[in-house]
Scaffold this motif. Structure first.
Motif, PDB file in Angstrom:
ATOM      1  N   ALA A  25     -13.892  -2.158  22.556  1.00 12.30           N
ATOM      2  CA  ALA A  25     -14.829  -1.614  23.556  1.00 12.30           C
ATOM      3  C   ALA A  25     -14.252  -2.471  24.792  1.00 12.30           C
ATOM      4  O   ALA A  25     -14.961  -2.188  25.925  1.00 12.30           O
ATOM      5  CB  ALA A  25     -16.313  -1.985  23.363  1.00 12.30           C
ATOM      6  N   GLY A  26     -13.491  -3.133  24.811  1.00  9.48           N
ATOM      7  CA  GLY A  26     -12.730  -3.715  25.780  1.00  9.48           C
ATOM      8  C   GLY A  26     -13.284  -4.889  26.401  1.00  9.48           C
ATOM      9  O   GLY A  26     -13.189  -5.571  27.527  1.00  9.48           O
ATOM     10  N   GLY A  27     -14.181  -5.709  25.575  1.00 10.08           N
ATOM     11  CA  GLY A  27     -14.760  -7.036  25.560  1.00 10.08           C
ATOM     12  C   GLY A  27     -13.969  -8.115  25.458  1.00 10.08           C
ATOM     13  O   GLY A  27     -12.954  -8.288  24.972  1.00 10.08           O
ATOM     14  N   ARG A  28     -14.522  -9.170  26.136  1.00  8.95           N
ATOM     15  CA  ARG A  28     -13.825 -10.480  26.025  1.00  8.95           C
ATOM     16  C   ARG A  28     -14.798 -11.295  24.841  1.00  8.95           C
ATOM     17  O   ARG A  28     -15.892 -11.299  24.801  1.00  8.95           O
ATOM     18  CB  ARG A  28     -14.249 -11.352  27.399  1.00  8.95           C
ATOM     19  CG  ARG A  28     -13.703 -12.754  27.497  1.00  8.95           C
ATOM     20  CD  ARG A  28     -13.679 -13.342  28.887  1.00  8.95           C
ATOM     21  NE  ARG A  28     -13.065 -14.757  28.848  1.00  8.95           N
ATOM     22  CZ  ARG A  28     -13.413 -15.751  28.579  1.00  8.95           C
ATOM     23  NH1 ARG A  28     -14.748 -15.939  28.235  1.00  8.95           N
ATOM     24  NH2 ARG A  28     -12.663 -16.669  28.431  1.00  8.95           N
TER      25      ARG A  28
ATOM     26  N   GLY B 232     -15.833 -17.097  15.327  1.00  2.00           N
ATOM     27  CA  GLY B 232     -14.396 -17.109  15.237  1.00  2.00           C
ATOM     28  C   GLY B 232     -13.768 -16.451  13.884  1.00  2.00           C
ATOM     29  O   GLY B 232     -12.728 -16.520  13.726  1.00  2.00           O
ATOM     30  N   GLY B 233     -14.610 -16.009  13.170  1.00  2.00           N
ATOM     31  CA  GLY B 233     -14.070 -15.411  11.711  1.00  2.00           C
ATOM     32  C   GLY B 233     -13.658 -13.926  11.898  1.00  2.00           C
ATOM     33  O   GLY B 233     -14.055 -13.237  12.687  1.00  2.00           O
ATOM     34  N   LYS B 234     -12.742 -13.488  10.881  1.00  2.00           N
ATOM     35  CA  LYS B 234     -12.354 -12.209  10.805  1.00  2.00           C
ATOM     36  C   LYS B 234     -13.228 -11.603   9.456  1.00  2.00           C
ATOM     37  O   LYS B 234     -13.054 -10.283   9.286  1.00  2.00           O
ATOM     38  CB  LYS B 234     -10.876 -12.148  10.679  1.00  2.00           C
ATOM     39  CG  LYS B 234     -10.573 -12.806   9.156  1.00  2.00           C
ATOM     40  CD  LYS B 234      -9.027 -12.744   8.997  1.00  2.00           C
ATOM     41  CE  LYS B 234      -8.477 -13.196   7.769  1.00  2.00           C
ATOM     42  NZ  LYS B 234      -7.040 -13.166   7.358  1.00  2.00           N
ATOM     43  N   VAL B 235     -14.312 -12.173   9.199  1.00  2.00           N
ATOM     44  CA  VAL B 235     -14.768 -11.771   7.883  1.00  2.00           C
ATOM     45  C   VAL B 235     -16.144 -11.241   7.954  1.00  2.00           C
ATOM     46  O   VAL B 235     -16.696 -11.842   8.869  1.00  2.00           O
ATOM     47  CB  VAL B 235     -14.611 -12.855   6.761  1.00  2.00           C
ATOM     48  CG1 VAL B 235     -13.259 -13.253   6.122  1.00  2.00           C
ATOM     49  CG2 VAL B 235     -15.252 -14.082   7.004  1.00  2.00           C
ATOM     50  N   GLY B 236     -16.610 -10.401   7.416  1.00  2.00           N
ATOM     51  CA  GLY B 236     -18.213 -10.087   7.215  1.00  2.00           C
ATOM     52  C   GLY B 236     -18.621  -9.475   8.429  1.00  2.00           C
ATOM     53  O   GLY B 236     -17.801  -8.673   9.245  1.00  2.00           O
ATOM     54  N   LEU B 237     -19.829  -9.715   8.519  1.00  2.00           N
ATOM     55  CA  LEU B 237     -20.569  -9.344  10.013  1.00  2.00           C
ATOM     56  C   LEU B 237     -19.967  -9.828  11.238  1.00  2.00           C
ATOM     57  O   LEU B 237     -19.619  -9.456  12.179  1.00  2.00           O
ATOM     58  CB  LEU B 237     -22.052  -9.482  10.033  1.00  2.00           C
ATOM     59  CG  LEU B 237     -22.772  -8.784   9.040  1.00  2.00           C
ATOM     60  CD1 LEU B 237     -24.417  -8.903   9.201  1.00  2.00           C
ATOM     61  CD2 LEU B 237     -22.578  -7.172   8.766  1.00  2.00           C
TER      62      LEU B 237
ATOM     63  N   HIS C  86     -10.121 -15.082  13.244  1.00  2.00           N
ATOM     64  CA  HIS C  86      -9.396 -14.020  13.686  1.00  2.00           C
ATOM     65  C   HIS C  86      -8.435 -14.162  14.558  1.00  2.00           C
ATOM     66  O   HIS C  86      -8.600 -15.168  15.449  1.00  2.00           O
ATOM     67  CB  HIS C  86     -10.791 -13.470  14.341  1.00  2.00           C
ATOM     68  CG  HIS C  86     -10.858 -12.091  14.793  1.00  2.00           C
ATOM     69  ND1 HIS C  86      -9.783 -11.419  15.534  1.00  2.00           N
ATOM     70  CD2 HIS C  86     -11.461 -10.809  14.418  1.00  2.00           C
ATOM     71  CE1 HIS C  86      -9.877 -10.256  15.764  1.00  2.00           C
ATOM     72  NE2 HIS C  86     -11.022  -9.812  15.133  1.00  2.00           N
ATOM     73  N   LYS C  87      -7.309 -13.324  14.466  1.00  2.00           N
ATOM     74  CA  LYS C  87      -6.181 -13.949  15.215  1.00  2.00           C
ATOM     75  C   LYS C  87      -6.011 -13.095  16.869  1.00  2.00           C
ATOM     76  O   LYS C  87      -5.393 -13.382  17.390  1.00  2.00           O
ATOM     77  CB  LYS C  87      -5.026 -13.736  14.489  1.00  2.00           C
ATOM     78  CG  LYS C  87      -4.855 -14.761  13.323  1.00  2.00           C
ATOM     79  CD  LYS C  87      -3.552 -15.144  12.729  1.00  2.00           C
ATOM     80  CE  LYS C  87      -3.652 -15.747  11.493  1.00  2.00           C
ATOM     81  NZ  LYS C  87      -4.159 -17.046  11.326  1.00  2.00           N
ATOM     82  N   GLY C  88      -7.124 -12.141  16.659  1.00  2.00           N
ATOM     83  CA  GLY C  88      -6.847 -11.338  18.030  1.00  2.00           C
ATOM     84  C   GLY C  88      -7.905 -11.680  19.087  1.00  2.00           C
ATOM     85  O   GLY C  88      -8.113 -10.885  19.842  1.00  2.00           O
ATOM     86  N   LEU C  89      -8.542 -12.661  18.998  1.00  2.00           N
ATOM     87  CA  LEU C  89      -9.675 -12.822  20.114  1.00  2.00           C
ATOM     88  C   LEU C  89      -8.900 -13.455  21.370  1.00  2.00           C
ATOM     89  O   LEU C  89      -7.887 -13.617  21.397  1.00  2.00           O
ATOM     90  CB  LEU C  89     -10.343 -14.197  19.683  1.00  2.00           C
ATOM     91  CG  LEU C  89     -11.108 -13.977  18.193  1.00  2.00           C
ATOM     92  CD1 LEU C  89     -11.648 -15.547  17.884  1.00  2.00           C
ATOM     93  CD2 LEU C  89     -11.687 -12.884  18.078  1.00  2.00           C
TER      94      LEU C  89
END
Length: 191
Positions: free
Chosen positions: A56-59, A40-45, A75-78
């Motif tokens: 790529a249009g994935g879930r 769930g992170g927005k950081v690093g890998l 990550h706020k865009g999941l």
């Protein structure tokens, strides 16, 4: 197989190939029609693999303890973000959401998470594949250490051999599709 859990670093590491593979891996998971499950992170890998899958249009489904969400690394865009109370709940939720476990380079949390899933697999708690994307030989020494466990009688060779190693995410995904779990460690039919 409908979903893949990816464990990886919350930093990008020092080798640019780590980030390149995280981006390629996220895109390939999405292109294969698989749901990406991750921390769930927005950081690093972590952030890179999620962003690439989304692009790529994935879930993409993230699972994060509320303490880390409160530190603003979520990550706020999941597609979905599951907020749980603890790291233990996070690992259980990720395990339940995924049909296989893929490990990109990372640190102690990455190792701890994939080793738990491998342990659960060899005990027969689940029969899901566990694999390593061995970018730039990152997992070579760990692989030797795991082999040493078998060589010294702490684990059967079948449980060493159940781990998938490949240089790219698509190669690991291909191996996952053909995966057959060995009998559980305490089974009367064990190897």
């Amino acid at each position: 197989m409908k979903s893949i859990c990816v464990y990886c670093g919350s930093s990008a590491g020092t080798d640019p190939r780590f980030l390149e593979e995280a981006i390629r891996g996220g895109a390939e998971i999405a292109k294969a029609g698989l749901t990406l499950v991750y921390g769930g992170g927005k950081v690093g890998l972590m952030g890179a693999v999620a962003d690439a899958a989304l692009a790529a249009g994935g879930r993409v489904v993230g699972v994060m303890p509320e303490d880390l969400v409160n530190q603003e690394i979520a990550h706020k865009g999941l597609t979905e973000l599951h907020v749980v109370r603890s790291m233990h709940e996070r690992k259980l939720a990720m395990s339940e959401l995924a049909d296989g476990f893929l490990c990109l380079p990372g640190g102690p949390g990455t190792f701890e998470e994939i080793f738990e899933q491998w342990t659960w697999a060899l005990l027969g708690i689940h029969a899901k594949p566990c694999g390593f994307v061995n970018v730039a030989g990152y997992y070579d020494l760990m692989r030797q250490t795991i082999q040493q466990m078998a060589d010294n009688g702490f684990i059967g060779q079948a449980y060493v051999d159940m781990l998938v190693y490949a240089e790219t995410t698509p190669q690991v995904l291909d191996a996952f599709r053909a995966y057959v779990a060995p009998p559980p460690k305490w089974s009367t039919n064990k190897p």
